[in-house]
Design a protein around this motif. Structure first.
Motif, PDB file in Angstrom:
ATOM      1  N   THR A 235      -2.999  -1.571  -1.828  1.00 33.03           N
ATOM      2  CA  THR A 235      -3.889  -2.507  -2.527  1.00 33.03           C
ATOM      3  C   THR A 235      -3.155  -3.821  -2.793  1.00 33.03           C
ATOM      4  OG1 THR A 235      -4.975  -0.646  -3.596  1.00 33.03           O
ATOM      5  CG2 THR A 235      -5.344  -2.801  -4.587  1.00 33.03           C
TER       6      THR A 235
ATOM      7  N   VAL B  43      -4.240  -7.550  -1.266  1.00 30.21           N
ATOM      8  CA  VAL B  43      -4.550  -8.715  -2.115  1.00 30.21           C
ATOM      9  C   VAL B  43      -3.619  -9.881  -1.759  1.00 30.21           C
ATOM     10  CG1 VAL B  43      -4.565  -9.595  -4.491  1.00 30.21           C
ATOM     11  CG2 VAL B  43      -5.498  -7.331  -4.011  1.00 30.21           C
TER      12      VAL B  43
ATOM     13  N   ASP C 298      -7.150 -11.176  -8.936  1.00 27.59           N
ATOM     14  CA  ASP C 298      -7.582 -10.073  -8.060  1.00 27.59           C
ATOM     15  C   ASP C 298      -6.700  -8.850  -8.256  1.00 27.59           C
ATOM     16  OD1 ASP C 298      -9.667 -11.360  -6.895  1.00 27.59           O
ATOM     17  OD2 ASP C 298      -8.981 -11.050  -4.836  1.00 27.59           O
TER      18      ASP C 298
ATOM     19  N   GLU D 260      -7.569  -7.216 -11.440  1.00 23.70           N
ATOM     20  CA  GLU D 260      -8.893  -6.591 -11.331  1.00 23.70           C
ATOM     21  C   GLU D 260      -8.782  -5.263 -10.556  1.00 23.70           C
ATOM     22  OE1 GLU D 260     -11.792  -7.954 -12.534  1.00 23.70           O
ATOM     23  OE2 GLU D 260     -13.056  -6.347 -11.712  1.00 23.70           O
ATOM     24  N   GLU D 261      -8.015  -5.271  -9.493  1.00 28.33           N
ATOM     25  CA  GLU D 261      -7.918  -4.088  -8.630  1.00 28.33           C
ATOM     26  C   GLU D 261      -7.032  -2.994  -9.223  1.00 28.33           C
ATOM     27  OE1 GLU D 261      -8.761  -3.493  -5.155  1.00 28.33           O
ATOM     28  OE2 GLU D 261      -9.580  -5.428  -4.544  1.00 28.33           O
TER      29      GLU D 261
END
Ligand code: FES
Length: 159
Positions: free
Chosen positions: A10, A14, A31, A34-35
């Motif tokens: 992940t 990003v 991001d 958020e992830e």
């Protein structure tokens, strides 16, 4: 799952999205948070490399914006407003009820990473005072009973 275990797939996805973008640092960090739910300190170096910045500059941006966190947060984050309008309408007492319900102080996360309790200066919903956010939802005109039921609802959601 251990919230401190970093999902590098992940992170790399990003980073790749914003790599070499001149003004990409803040959206990249947003991001990432958020992830993953937070910005793991180990990601600062690769983020700096991708954005052609020094790690201390990345760290500086993370420290400057209170919305960024380098610590994992709970699955549910409650943000109690301590702004003037909410304070006048009993915000302090609401915060105390939240503390008691969650057995947490502001800035703390429960050991099982289910809940985090935070305070904010103003949620921009003063007409709903006293107000808080339960994850992404505004909850206004709070009373001790409402606090109890919001926490109960989020506990139930997880069983
Ligand atoms: S002061 Fe609480 S929402 Fe504005």
């Amino acid at each position: 799952m251990d919230p401190k275990k970093i999902n590098w797939n992940t992170v790399n996805r990003v980073i790749e999205k914003y790599k070499d973008m001149k003004w990409g640092l803040i959206p990249l960090l947003q991001d990432l948070q958020e992830e993953i739910g937070y910005i793991p300190p180990d990601t600062i170096e690769p983020v700096a490399k991708a954005t052609k910045l020094h790690p201390s500059e990345v760290q500086g941006v993370i420290s400057f914006y209170s919305g960024f966190s380098t610590q994992p947060k709970g699955k549910h984050v409650f943000k109690v407003c301590c702004g003037t309008a909410c304070h006048v309408k009993g915000g302090k007492s609401i915060l105390n009820h939240m503390r008691a319900e969650l057995d947490l102080n502001e800035g703390e996360t429960s050991d099982d990473y289910q809940f985090s309790l935070e305070t904010v200066a103003c949620l921009g919903a003063c007409f709903l005072a006293p107000t808080m956010m339960a994850d992404k939802e505004y909850v206004g005109r709070l009373t001790p009973q409402k606090v109890k039921s919001v926490v109960k609802h989020h506990r139930k959601e997880d069983t």
